[in-house]
Motif scaffolding. Structure first.
Motif, PDB file in Angstrom:
ATOM      1  N   ASP A  47       9.499  -3.171   9.117  1.00 30.32           N
ATOM      2  CA  ASP A  47       9.141  -3.161  10.530  1.00 30.32           C
ATOM      3  C   ASP A  47       8.318  -1.939  10.919  1.00 30.32           C
ATOM      4  OD1 ASP A  47       9.033  -4.425  12.955  1.00 30.32           O
ATOM      5  OD2 ASP A  47      10.933  -3.631  13.700  1.00 30.32           O
ATOM      6  N   ARG A  48       7.422  -1.511   9.983  1.00 29.82           N
ATOM      7  CA  ARG A  48       6.510  -0.417  10.310  1.00 29.82           C
ATOM      8  C   ARG A  48       5.351  -0.907  11.187  1.00 29.82           C
ATOM      9  NH1 ARG A  48      10.414   1.649   8.621  1.00 29.82           N
ATOM     10  NH2 ARG A  48      10.619   3.055   6.828  1.00 29.82           N
ATOM     11  N   GLY A  49       5.158  -2.219  11.192  1.00 30.12           N
ATOM     12  CA  GLY A  49       4.088  -2.839  11.959  1.00 30.12           C
ATOM     13  C   GLY A  49       3.976  -4.289  11.521  1.00 30.12           C
ATOM     14  N   ILE A  50       2.939  -4.975  11.997  1.00 27.20           N
ATOM     15  CA  ILE A  50       2.720  -6.352  11.576  1.00 27.20           C
ATOM     16  C   ILE A  50       1.564  -6.396  10.590  1.00 27.20           C
ATOM     17  CG2 ILE A  50       3.549  -7.183  13.809  1.00 27.20           C
ATOM     18  CD1 ILE A  50       0.620  -7.959  14.445  1.00 27.20           C
ATOM     19  N   GLY A  51       1.473  -7.501   9.890  1.00 29.38           N
ATOM     20  CA  GLY A  51       0.358  -7.712   8.983  1.00 29.38           C
ATOM     21  C   GLY A  51      -0.337  -9.014   9.315  1.00 29.38           C
ATOM     22  N   VAL A  52      -1.538  -9.186   8.797  1.00 32.96           N
ATOM     23  CA  VAL A  52      -2.278 -10.435   8.946  1.00 32.96           C
ATOM     24  C   VAL A  52      -2.832 -10.800   7.575  1.00 32.96           C
ATOM     25  CG1 VAL A  52      -4.220 -11.604  10.030  1.00 32.96           C
ATOM     26  CG2 VAL A  52      -2.885  -9.945  11.345  1.00 32.96           C
ATOM     27  N   VAL A  53      -2.471 -12.012   7.123  1.00 36.12           N
ATOM     28  CA  VAL A  53      -2.852 -12.442   5.773  1.00 36.12           C
ATOM     29  C   VAL A  53      -3.272 -13.913   5.794  1.00 36.12           C
ATOM     30  CG1 VAL A  53      -1.399 -10.815   4.512  1.00 36.12           C
ATOM     31  CG2 VAL A  53      -0.441 -12.994   5.292  1.00 36.12           C
ATOM     32  N   PRO A  54      -3.888 -14.385   4.707  1.00 41.08           N
ATOM     33  CA  PRO A  54      -4.170 -15.817   4.606  1.00 41.08           C
ATOM     34  C   PRO A  54      -2.880 -16.635   4.610  1.00 41.08           C
ATOM     35  CG  PRO A  54      -5.522 -14.596   3.062  1.00 41.08           C
ATOM     36  CD  PRO A  54      -4.525 -13.626   3.610  1.00 41.08           C
ATOM     37  N   ASP A  55      -3.001 -17.858   5.078  1.00 36.96           N
ATOM     38  CA  ASP A  55      -1.843 -18.728   5.277  1.00 36.96           C
ATOM     39  C   ASP A  55      -1.097 -19.050   3.989  1.00 36.96           C
ATOM     40  OD1 ASP A  55      -0.304 -20.483   7.136  1.00 36.96           O
ATOM     41  OD2 ASP A  55      -1.089 -22.064   5.833  1.00 36.96           O
ATOM     42  N   VAL A  56      -1.743 -18.865   2.828  1.00 36.37           N
ATOM     43  CA  VAL A  56      -1.073 -19.160   1.564  1.00 36.37           C
ATOM     44  C   VAL A  56       0.222 -18.359   1.415  1.00 36.37           C
ATOM     45  CG1 VAL A  56      -2.391 -17.415   0.295  1.00 36.37           C
ATOM     46  CG2 VAL A  56      -1.375 -19.330  -0.935  1.00 36.37           C
ATOM     47  N   ALA A  57       0.279 -17.167   2.022  1.00 40.41           N
ATOM     48  CA  ALA A  57       1.482 -16.332   1.914  1.00 40.41           C
ATOM     49  C   ALA A  57       2.683 -17.015   2.557  1.00 40.41           C
ATOM     50  CB  ALA A  57       1.232 -14.979   2.567  1.00 40.41           C
ATOM     51  N   VAL A 108      -3.233  -9.348  18.712  1.00 32.84           N
ATOM     52  CA  VAL A 108      -2.890  -8.642  17.463  1.00 32.84           C
ATOM     53  C   VAL A 108      -3.121  -7.146  17.607  1.00 32.84           C
ATOM     54  CG1 VAL A 108      -3.579  -8.320  15.048  1.00 32.84           C
ATOM     55  CG2 VAL A 108      -3.276 -10.630  15.970  1.00 32.84           C
ATOM     56  N   THR A 109      -4.158  -6.771  18.341  1.00 32.29           N
ATOM     57  CA  THR A 109      -4.509  -5.352  18.467  1.00 32.29           C
ATOM     58  C   THR A 109      -3.481  -4.552  19.265  1.00 32.29           C
ATOM     59  OG1 THR A 109      -5.865  -5.859  20.408  1.00 32.29           O
ATOM     60  CG2 THR A 109      -6.967  -5.840  18.269  1.00 32.29           C
ATOM     61  N   LYS A 110      -2.559  -5.230  19.908  1.00 31.28           N
ATOM     62  CA  LYS A 110      -1.543  -4.530  20.686  1.00 31.28           C
ATOM     63  C   LYS A 110      -0.401  -4.015  19.818  1.00 31.28           C
ATOM     64  CE  LYS A 110      -2.483  -7.505  24.691  1.00 31.28           C
ATOM     65  NZ  LYS A 110      -1.923  -8.519  25.627  1.00 31.28           N
ATOM     66  N   TRP A 111      -0.410  -4.384  18.537  1.00 28.23           N
ATOM     67  CA  TRP A 111       0.682  -4.014  17.646  1.00 28.23           C
ATOM     68  C   TRP A 111       0.174  -3.071  16.555  1.00 28.23           C
ATOM     69  CZ3 TRP A 111       5.550  -6.061  18.612  1.00 28.23           C
ATOM     70  CH2 TRP A 111       5.585  -7.094  19.571  1.00 28.23           C
ATOM     71  N   PRO A 112       1.038  -2.194  16.043  1.00 31.71           N
ATOM     72  CA  PRO A 112       0.647  -1.418  14.859  1.00 31.71           C
ATOM     73  C   PRO A 112       0.327  -2.384  13.720  1.00 31.71           C
ATOM     74  CG  PRO A 112       2.650  -0.537  15.825  1.00 31.71           C
ATOM     75  CD  PRO A 112       2.386  -1.853  16.512  1.00 31.71           C
ATOM     76  N   LEU A 113      -0.760  -2.135  13.018  1.00 35.16           N
ATOM     77  CA  LEU A 113      -1.196  -3.042  11.960  1.00 35.16           C
ATOM     78  C   LEU A 113      -1.038  -2.387  10.591  1.00 35.16           C
ATOM     79  CD1 LEU A 113      -2.575  -5.825  11.369  1.00 35.16           C
ATOM     80  CD2 LEU A 113      -4.745  -4.564  11.320  1.00 35.16           C
ATOM     81  N   VAL A 114      -0.276  -3.026   9.719  1.00 36.78           N
ATOM     82  CA  VAL A 114      -0.122  -2.555   8.346  1.00 36.78           C
ATOM     83  C   VAL A 114      -1.280  -3.112   7.527  1.00 36.78           C
ATOM     84  CG1 VAL A 114       1.369  -2.462   6.324  1.00 36.78           C
ATOM     85  CG2 VAL A 114       2.385  -2.540   8.615  1.00 36.78           C
ATOM     86  N   VAL A 115      -2.006  -2.232   6.861  1.00 37.99           N
ATOM     87  CA  VAL A 115      -3.240  -2.606   6.168  1.00 37.99           C
ATOM     88  C   VAL A 115      -3.154  -2.258   4.691  1.00 37.99           C
ATOM     89  CG1 VAL A 115      -5.714  -2.155   5.991  1.00 37.99           C
ATOM     90  CG2 VAL A 115      -4.640  -2.334   8.236  1.00 37.99           C
ATOM     91  N   ASN A 116      -3.513  -3.192   3.854  1.00 39.30           N
ATOM     92  CA  ASN A 116      -3.705  -2.952   2.426  1.00 39.30           C
ATOM     93  C   ASN A 116      -5.154  -2.518   2.244  1.00 39.30           C
ATOM     94  OD1 ASN A 116      -4.217  -3.096  -0.318  1.00 39.30           O
ATOM     95  ND2 ASN A 116      -3.335  -5.129  -0.600  1.00 39.30           N
ATOM     96  N   THR A 117      -5.376  -1.227   2.041  1.00 39.79           N
ATOM     97  CA  THR A 117      -6.744  -0.693   2.021  1.00 39.79           C
ATOM     98  C   THR A 117      -7.528  -1.111   0.784  1.00 39.79           C
ATOM     99  OG1 THR A 117      -5.982   1.352   0.981  1.00 39.79           O
ATOM    100  CG2 THR A 117      -6.072   1.307   3.394  1.00 39.79           C
ATOM    101  N   LEU A 118      -6.838  -1.531  -0.267  1.00 42.27           N
ATOM    102  CA  LEU A 118      -7.530  -1.847  -1.511  1.00 42.27           C
ATOM    103  C   LEU A 118      -7.968  -3.303  -1.582  1.00 42.27           C
ATOM    104  CD1 LEU A 118      -8.468  -0.498  -4.091  1.00 42.27           C
ATOM    105  CD2 LEU A 118      -6.305  -1.158  -5.169  1.00 42.27           C
ATOM    106  N   SER A 119      -7.085  -4.219  -1.216  1.00 42.39           N
ATOM    107  CA  SER A 119      -7.422  -5.633  -1.367  1.00 42.39           C
ATOM    108  C   SER A 119      -7.020  -6.474  -0.160  1.00 42.39           C
ATOM    109  CB  SER A 119      -6.758  -6.213  -2.627  1.00 42.39           C
ATOM    110  OG  SER A 119      -5.347  -6.060  -2.562  1.00 42.39           O
ATOM    111  N   GLY A 120      -6.737  -5.822   0.965  1.00 47.63           N
ATOM    112  CA  GLY A 120      -6.350  -6.560   2.157  1.00 47.63           C
ATOM    113  C   GLY A 120      -7.513  -7.307   2.778  1.00 47.63           C
TER     114      GLY A 120
END
Length: 282
Positions: A224-234, A180-192
């Motif tokens: 396609d600004r980067g990838i995200g990581v979220v809980p599986d519910v999404a 995962v660290t090899k890709w740009p990571l899109v982060v929700n700074t407030l509730s991610g």
């Protein structure tokens, strides 16, 4: 000493059950505590309500008369409480996508058990809303320091990677957490739930794209600004037609907790927590 409802309920339970043991079980208190409560009532009234022997007891004449009036008071109080409780709403705050089917089960169990209602409140920062008392309880993902708020861990969710349909990851069957660290990571700074804080210092993704809320995060991933990581519910909710989900291997789970303020509607929060915990096994 003033006579309180607990005294009336204790005496009525003993009188109905004709047993301190059975009455204590019904009231979910110890037998010595129940005995003390009835004795406090007799002391406050300055009259004996029960004639006790080593094996049994009988209501005195005063006790029989008082039981009729006490049960009338308790019935009226129960009716009044039921009427008020039907107007009470618990405001459950969440930042995005309540876990399913937990949320549906928890709300249903709480409403059926109490007669209260639950209002679902979408807020970008549930902890801030909780401190401002605009919600009563929050569903929060991630690690949370318990003090001074109360935190009840419910369960853990699996993480999944999210990418644009145009990303070269879109057709992958899976992605290793270490990659995962090899890709740009899109982060929700407030509730991610995933960001630079997820890794040890210096071990996270080299490039971080920050967004301020879930909608900005989602559109940035779709663009396609980067990838995200979220809980599986999404993944189960089909949140955006232009994104794809990639299972993660070796990813740490996301803790899911209920958070509420201490000493605020304690009895009601206790009932809600009981329903929330019970719903985790439904």
């Amino acid at each position: 000493m003033d006579v309180e409802l607990r005294h009336l309920r204790a005496f009525a339970a003993v009188a109905r059950q004709r047993s301190f043991t059975r009455a204590a079980e019904q009231l979910l208190i110890t037998q010595p505590a129940l005995t003390r409560t009835v004795q406090q009532l007799e002391a406050a009234l300055q009259v004996r309500l029960l004639d006790r022997t080593s094996r049994r007891f009988e209501l005195t004449e005063a006790g029989q008369e008082f039981l009729i009036r006490a049960e009338r008071v308790l019935a009226e109080m129960d009716e009044a409480l039921a009427a008020v409780r039907g107007q009470v709403t618990v405001r459950l705050g969440f930042s995005w996508l309540l876990p399913d089917p937990w949320a549906q089960h928890a709300v249903s169990m709480f409403e059926q058990a109490t007669g209260n209602t639950v209002s679902l409140v979408r807020c970008d920062d549930p902890l801030s809303c909780l401190r401002q008392h605009t919600i009563d309880v929050a569903l929060v993902r991630g690690d949370i320091a318990p003090s001074p708020i109360r935190v009840v861990h419910l369960f853990d969710e699996k993480r999944v990677a999210v990418c644009s349909e145009h990303s070269e990851l879109a057709d992958r069957e899976q992605l290793a957490w270490s990659d995962v660290t090899k890709w740009p990571l899109v982060v929700n700074t407030l509730s991610g739930t995933t960001g630079p804080w997820t890794w040890a210092p210096g071990e996270g993704p080299a490039r971080i794209i920050e967004t301020a809320n879930f909608d900005e995060w989602l559109e940035s991933v779709a663009a396609d600004r980067g990838i995200g990581v979220v809980p599986d519910v999404a993944r189960r909710r089909h949140i955006h037609s232009a994104v794809r989900f990639v299972p993660l291997v070796g990813a740490p789970p996301v803790p899911v907790s209920l958070v509420f303020m201490p000493h605020v509607q304690e009895a009601l929060m206790r009932k809600f927590v009981e329903a929330a915990v019970a719903a985790t096994s439904s």
